[in-house]
Design an enzyme around this catalytic site. Structure first.
Site, mmCIF file in Angstrom:
data_model
loop_
_atom_site.group_PDB
_atom_site.id
_atom_site.type_symbol
_atom_site.label_atom_id
_atom_site.label_comp_id
_atom_site.label_asym_id
_atom_site.label_seq_id
_atom_site.Cartn_x
_atom_site.Cartn_y
_atom_site.Cartn_z
ATOM 1 N N VAL A 158 -75.092 52.288 -4.156
ATOM 2 C CA VAL A 158 -76.584 53.031 -3.527
ATOM 3 C C VAL A 158 -77.485 53.529 -4.542
ATOM 4 O O VAL A 158 -78.460 53.504 -4.623
ATOM 5 C CB VAL A 158 -76.165 54.132 -2.622
ATOM 6 C CG1 VAL A 158 -77.161 54.553 -2.099
ATOM 7 C CG2 VAL A 158 -75.401 53.769 -1.564
ATOM 8 N N TYR A 159 -76.772 54.211 -5.601
ATOM 9 C CA TYR A 159 -77.549 54.659 -6.753
ATOM 10 C C TYR A 159 -78.274 53.523 -7.436
ATOM 11 O O TYR A 159 -79.395 53.590 -7.726
ATOM 12 C CB TYR A 159 -76.836 55.203 -7.667
ATOM 13 C CG TYR A 159 -77.221 55.882 -9.128
ATOM 14 C CD1 TYR A 159 -77.991 56.864 -9.071
ATOM 15 C CD2 TYR A 159 -77.213 54.993 -10.436
ATOM 16 C CE1 TYR A 159 -78.699 57.259 -10.251
ATOM 17 C CE2 TYR A 159 -77.945 55.335 -11.574
ATOM 18 C CZ TYR A 159 -78.412 56.581 -11.394
ATOM 19 O OH TYR A 159 -79.189 56.993 -12.485
ATOM 20 N N ALA A 160 -77.755 52.081 -7.669
ATOM 21 C CA ALA A 160 -78.309 51.031 -8.159
ATOM 22 C C ALA A 160 -79.238 50.510 -7.269
ATOM 23 O O ALA A 160 -80.575 50.103 -7.737
ATOM 24 C CB ALA A 160 -77.090 49.956 -8.326
#
Length: 283
Positions: A158-160
Site C-alpha cells: 500500500v505504501y508503494a
C-alpha cells in the site's frame, strides 16, 4: 513569476511531518532562505521542541498541530495558516510512513490508513491550499515520494501504491497550474540514513548504513533546489538515481531480485517478527 519567489522574507512555507525525522531538516533548510515556516504534525510536544530548536538558531517559525489522517483536517489546517499568515506560498507534503507489516495480516482499515497518510492527505492539503495560491498568482507544492514502488521493496504494497500515486498526481498538477503561477515538484527518495523510516529499519535490524543510502540532509537540500530551480522531479539517492529508476521500470523483475540478493526480504521479515512480538508483549 519565478518559483523562487515563494522562498525568502515575507513568504510562508508549511511543512507536514515536521515533528521528527526528515521534517525538521526540511524546515531548517527553508527557514535558512529567510521566510516563515509553519510546522505541522500530530505531536504538539515534539513540534514545540523542534520549533524551539529552530528558533534558537534564528528561524522564524510557528506551530499548527494537525492529524492529517482525520476527515477535514487538511482544510482546517490550510484555513488556520491562511488566517495566521495570510497564505501558504510553499507547501511541502512530507508526512508519511508505513507500518511495515504483511499486507494480509493487517485489516483493510489499517491498510487504508496508510493510503490516507501517504496519498490522500497530500492531495487534500494541496487542494485546500491551491485556491489561495492561485489568487495570489504564486505557489509551489513539493511532494515527497519514494523508490519503494519501483524496487518492489518487501511488505510495502500500500505504501508503494501511495508513493507512485504521488508521482502521478504531481506531474499532472504541475502541468495544469504552472502557467498560472503555481508549480509542483516531486522528490523520489531512495534509502535515507540518519533520519526517517530508513534509519529506523537500520536501528531495528542492527545493520549498518550502506553506500547506497543518502544522508537525510540531502533531502532538505533537494527541497530547496526543487523550488529554486523549479525542477519537476529529483531522485535523491547516491549514484545515477534517474538511470536506476528507469532501469527498474524497464526490468520490473530486477528490483525483487536485487532485494533477495541483498537480503532485504529476510531482514524485513525479521523486523516484522520483532514488531509483532513487541506488540503481543505490550498487549
Amino acid at each position: 513569476m519565478s518559483s523562487s519567489s515563494v522562498l525568502g522574507p515575507g513568504r510562508t512555507a508549511l511543512v507536514t511531518g515536521a515533528s521528527r525525522g526528515i521534517g525538521p531538516l526540511i524546515a531548517r533548510a527553508i527557514a535558512h532562505e529567510g521566510g516563515h515556516v509553519v510546522l505541522t504534525g500530530r505531536s504538539v510536544t515534539e513540534l514545540r521542541a523542534v520549533a524551539s530548536e529552530l528558533a534558537a538558531a534564528g528561524a522564524d517559525v510557528s506551530v499548527v498541530p494537525a492529524d492529517l489522517t482525520r476527515p477535514g483536517a487538511a482544510e482546517s489546517l490550510a484555513a488556520a495558516v491562511e488566517r495566521q499568515r495570510g497564505g501558504i506560498d510553499l507547501l511541502v507534503n512530507n508526512a508519511g510512513g508505513d507500518p511495515l507489516r504483511e499486507f494480509h495480516t493487517m485489516t483493510i482499515d489499517e491498510n487504508l490508513r496508510t493510503l490516507q497518510l501517504n496519498l490522500v492527505a497530500p492531495v487534500a492539503l494541496t487542494h485546500a491550499a491551491l485556491d489561495g495560491m492561485l489568487r495570489r498568482g504564486r505557489g509551489h507544492i513539493v511532494n515527497i515520494s519514494a523508490m519503494a514502488g519501483r524496487v518492489s521493496f518487501p511488505y510495502t504494497e500500500v505504501y508503494a501504491a501511495a508513493k507512485d500515486g504521488v508521482i502521478g498526481f504531481t506531474r499532472v498538477l504541475r502541468n495544469d497550474y504552472r502557467a498560472r503561477g503555481v508549480s509542483a515538484s516531486v522528490l523520489i527518495l531512495g534509502a535515507i540514513r540518519d533520519a526517517g523510516q530508513g534509519q529506523r529499519m537500520l536501528d531495528e535490524s542492527g545493520m549498518k548504513a550502506s553506500g547506497f543510502m543518502a544522508p537525510a540532509e540531502s533531502v532538505a537540500r533537494a527541497v530547496v533546489k526543487a523550488v529554486k530551480k523549479d525542477r519537476a522531479e529529483l531522485v535523491v539517492m547516491p549514484g545515477p538515481g534517474r538511470l536506476i529508476r528507469a532501469v527498474m521500470d524497464y526490468f520490473p523483475g530486477l528490483g525483487p531480485a536485487l532485494n533477495r540478493a541483498a537480503g532485504a526480504s529476510n531482514t524485513m521479515q525479521k523486523i516484522i517478527e520483532r514488531r509483532d512480538a513487541d506488540a503481543n508483549a505490550a498487549a
